[in-house]
Design an enzyme around this catalytic site. Structure first.
Site, PDB file in Angstrom:
ATOM      1  N   HIS A   1     -30.526  92.225 -11.497  1.00 43.02           N
ATOM      2  CA  HIS A   1     -30.466  93.273 -11.616  1.00 43.02           C
ATOM      3  C   HIS A   1     -31.653  94.374 -12.299  1.00 43.02           C
ATOM      4  O   HIS A   1     -30.873  96.081 -12.676  1.00 43.02           O
ATOM      5  CB  HIS A   1     -29.066  93.872 -12.598  1.00 43.02           C
ATOM      6  CG  HIS A   1     -27.644  93.917 -12.150  1.00 43.02           C
ATOM      7  ND1 HIS A   1     -26.586  93.326 -11.930  1.00 43.02           N
ATOM      8  CD2 HIS A   1     -27.761  92.926 -10.610  1.00 43.02           C
ATOM      9  CE1 HIS A   1     -25.855  92.643 -11.111  1.00 43.02           C
ATOM     10  NE2 HIS A   1     -26.843  92.486 -10.045  1.00 43.02           N
TER      11      HIS A   1
ATOM     12  N   TYR B   1     -29.406  98.678  -8.889  1.00 41.15           N
ATOM     13  CA  TYR B   1     -29.457  99.012 -10.358  1.00 41.15           C
ATOM     14  C   TYR B   1     -30.659  99.361 -11.410  1.00 41.15           C
ATOM     15  O   TYR B   1     -30.069 100.139 -12.146  1.00 41.15           O
ATOM     16  CB  TYR B   1     -28.707  97.348 -11.245  1.00 41.15           C
ATOM     17  CG  TYR B   1     -27.767  97.266 -11.094  1.00 41.15           C
ATOM     18  CD1 TYR B   1     -26.509  97.041 -11.262  1.00 41.15           C
ATOM     19  CD2 TYR B   1     -27.673  96.154  -9.720  1.00 41.15           C
ATOM     20  CE1 TYR B   1     -25.474  97.009 -11.040  1.00 41.15           C
ATOM     21  CE2 TYR B   1     -26.151  95.249  -9.315  1.00 41.15           C
ATOM     22  CZ  TYR B   1     -25.349  96.123  -9.845  1.00 41.15           C
ATOM     23  OH  TYR B   1     -24.287  95.126  -9.888  1.00 41.15           O
TER      24      TYR B   1
ATOM     25  N   ARG C   1     -13.364  93.398 -18.842  1.00 42.07           N
ATOM     26  CA  ARG C   1     -14.157  94.282 -17.427  1.00 42.07           C
ATOM     27  C   ARG C   1     -13.395  95.818 -17.864  1.00 42.07           C
ATOM     28  O   ARG C   1     -14.344  96.834 -18.356  1.00 42.07           O
ATOM     29  CB  ARG C   1     -14.668  94.246 -16.286  1.00 42.07           C
ATOM     30  CG  ARG C   1     -14.999  95.429 -15.157  1.00 42.07           C
ATOM     31  CD  ARG C   1     -15.560  94.518 -14.287  1.00 42.07           C
ATOM     32  NE  ARG C   1     -16.233  95.097 -13.186  1.00 42.07           N
ATOM     33  CZ  ARG C   1     -16.730  95.332 -12.063  1.00 42.07           C
ATOM     34  NH1 ARG C   1     -15.859  94.724 -11.209  1.00 42.07           N
ATOM     35  NH2 ARG C   1     -17.216  96.430 -11.302  1.00 42.07           N
TER      36      ARG C   1
ATOM     37  N   ASN D   1     -21.589  86.477 -13.968  1.00 43.70           N
ATOM     38  CA  ASN D   1     -22.570  87.563 -14.278  1.00 43.70           C
ATOM     39  C   ASN D   1     -22.355  88.107 -16.271  1.00 43.70           C
ATOM     40  O   ASN D   1     -21.613  88.097 -16.458  1.00 43.70           O
ATOM     41  CB  ASN D   1     -22.118  89.378 -14.025  1.00 43.70           C
ATOM     42  CG  ASN D   1     -23.069  90.009 -12.694  1.00 43.70           C
ATOM     43  OD1 ASN D   1     -24.191  89.721 -12.372  1.00 43.70           O
ATOM     44  ND2 ASN D   1     -21.928  90.618 -11.824  1.00 43.70           N
TER      45      ASN D   1
END
Ligand code: G6P
Length: 438
Positions: free
Chosen positions: A202, A257, A96, A150
């Protein structure tokens, strides 16, 4: 009763797990979980042991006969499971960090689920979720898959389209948090307002109608965006101050988002400033995780610590445990989840995963019809869904040309040579997790 109820959580060593355990403990009367299997990979072994012991203490303190099993053997865990929840992070937080740092270093949004970072998180995750589905077909063909990993919408669509597995539900904590916060803003009680969400994970919009049939959306927009006190509903997005005139004109409430799309320059400037001072969000999360695991090591700690609220996924267990409870008991609760579109949103393909308000029955989610979006939402939604479709196609074929189309289409990625440069750099950085491309 007396029948076993076996839950398997893949990515069980996550710092979020105590929240899930708390959710099962609180619902035990209706949802008598007899076995909770926490599964992780070798690299997550230490965390699995720490969080697993903590889970055992929580169950013991509650005086419940839930057996907590810890294993690195996914297939052993999946055998005869009733529900499988997935919350793994392929490549761990280090991957990430790269998803956030590489785009940022080229002057683009560097984010876990949006832009180039979100695309690469999907590319790493899709092969793994499809392996899990193959194992489920063999070892627990009647189980439901409840996915949190995700980008939750894309992962759900991969399971539907390429895994050919229908019993999947994609979950996110954003709608749950919105319902709590906005019910309070309206001065109403939980359950008295119907929130109708539609869109994709999102990137969804919603409206609100109260128990007297009065549409309260305009009032909410004014309360949320018509002053300087806009608060975000999630810890990882600080700023939620969109232009009031724009949201008023949208006539629907956007999700946090949307800031990345409606206010890209401002979000990027804030991200870059934060990056200079504190590093990326993933680096901050690493620090929060370290502190959480230090707490979890305490043999006297047998409840979820307050500090977990610093993570963006707060209340995620509420969604997971309620979905499982609803299917198990056919509660017909109204919840917002990712599921197959099947004509719910007429502007998107039938086989796409959409995030929509549903009635949760014993047979899975039944979406409330939405119909067509107006051009105010439709354009962005269709671009993003096409971008997701291309990303998934690239994930299963390893085709660079298709991936470059997804990159070029994504509104948060600069096009042309820069897009290709970032794509190549990320393909190289993540190559250990992208067998289809090498
Ligand atoms: C929000 C999103 C989740 C995401 C989380 C990130 O809640 O809905 O999908 O996982 O934020 O939080 P973190 O603490 O990892 O930055």
């Amino acid at each position: 009763m007396g029948k076993k109820l076996k839950i398997v959580t893949i990515g069980g060593g996550s710092s979020y797990t105590p929240e899930l355990v708390e959710g099962f403990i609180n619902r035990y009367e209706q949802l008598p979980v007899s076995e909770l299997w926490l599964v992780d990979v070798e690299a997550g072994k230490e965390k699995l042991e720490i969080v697993g012991e903590m889970a055992r203490r929580m169950v013991k303190a509650a005086g419940l006969p839930i057996e907590v099993y810890l294993t690195l053997n996914r297939r052993e865990a999946l055998k005869d499971a009733d529900f499988v929840t997935t919350q793994m992070r392929v490549g761990l937080l280090d991957a990430r960090i790269l998803d956030e740092r590489i785009p940022l270093s080229h002057g683009m949004i560097g984010q876990e689920t949006n832009g180039a970072g979100g695309i690469f998180k999907a590319l790493r995750t899709v092969p793994v979720i499809l392996e899990i589905v193959e194992d489920m077909k063999e070892l627990c063909p009647d189980a439901w898959l409840v996915n949190f990993t995700n980008p939750a919408g894309m992962v759900t669509e991969a399971v539907l389209r390429y895994g050919k597995w229908d019993k999947v539900i994609g979950l996110c904590n954003i709608p749950v948090n919105a319902v709590y916060q906005e019910t309070e803003l309206l001065g109403e009680s939980l359950g008295d307002v119907f929130f109708h969400f539609a869109g994709i994970n999102h990137l969804h919009w919603h409206t609100a109608v109260d128990k007297n049939g009065v549409d309260r959306t305009k009032e909410l927009i004014k309360k949320m965006y018509g002053n300087d006190e806009n608060q975000s509903i999630v810890a990882n997005i600080k700023d939620n101050s969109l232009i009031y005139e724009q949201v008023e004109n949208l006539e629907m409430i956007p999700c946090p988002y949307h800031n990345y799309y409606y206010y890209t320059d401002k979000m990027l400037a804030e991200e870059l400033e934060d990056f200079k001072e504190n590093g990326t969000r993933a680096e901050k999360v690493k620090q929060i995780e370290h502190e959480l695991f230090e707490l979890y090591k305490d043999p006297n700690l047998d409840y979820k610590p307050q500090q977990l609220a610093e993570r963006g996924g707060a209340r995620y267990s509420e969604a997971a445990c309620e979905v499982i409870n609803s299917i198990y008991n056919d509660t017909r609760k109204v919840m917002t989840v990712s599921t197959r579109n099947n004509g719910t949103i007429k502007d998107l393909p039938d086989e796409a995963a959409v995030e929509v308000t549903c009635m949760m029955t014993g047979n899975g989610p039944v979406p409330f019809n939405f119909g067509h979006f107006s051009p105010k939402q439709r354009g962005l939604l269709q671009v993003m869904k096409s971008m997701e479709e291309l990303t998934l196609e690239a994930a299963v074929t390893g085709d660079r040309g298709t991936l470059l189309q997804a990159f070029t289409m994504n509104p948060l990625i600069t096009s042309g040579d820069v897009a290709k440069q970032v794509m190549d750099e990320m393909l190289e950085a993540h190559k250990a997790y992208l067998p289809a491309f090498h």
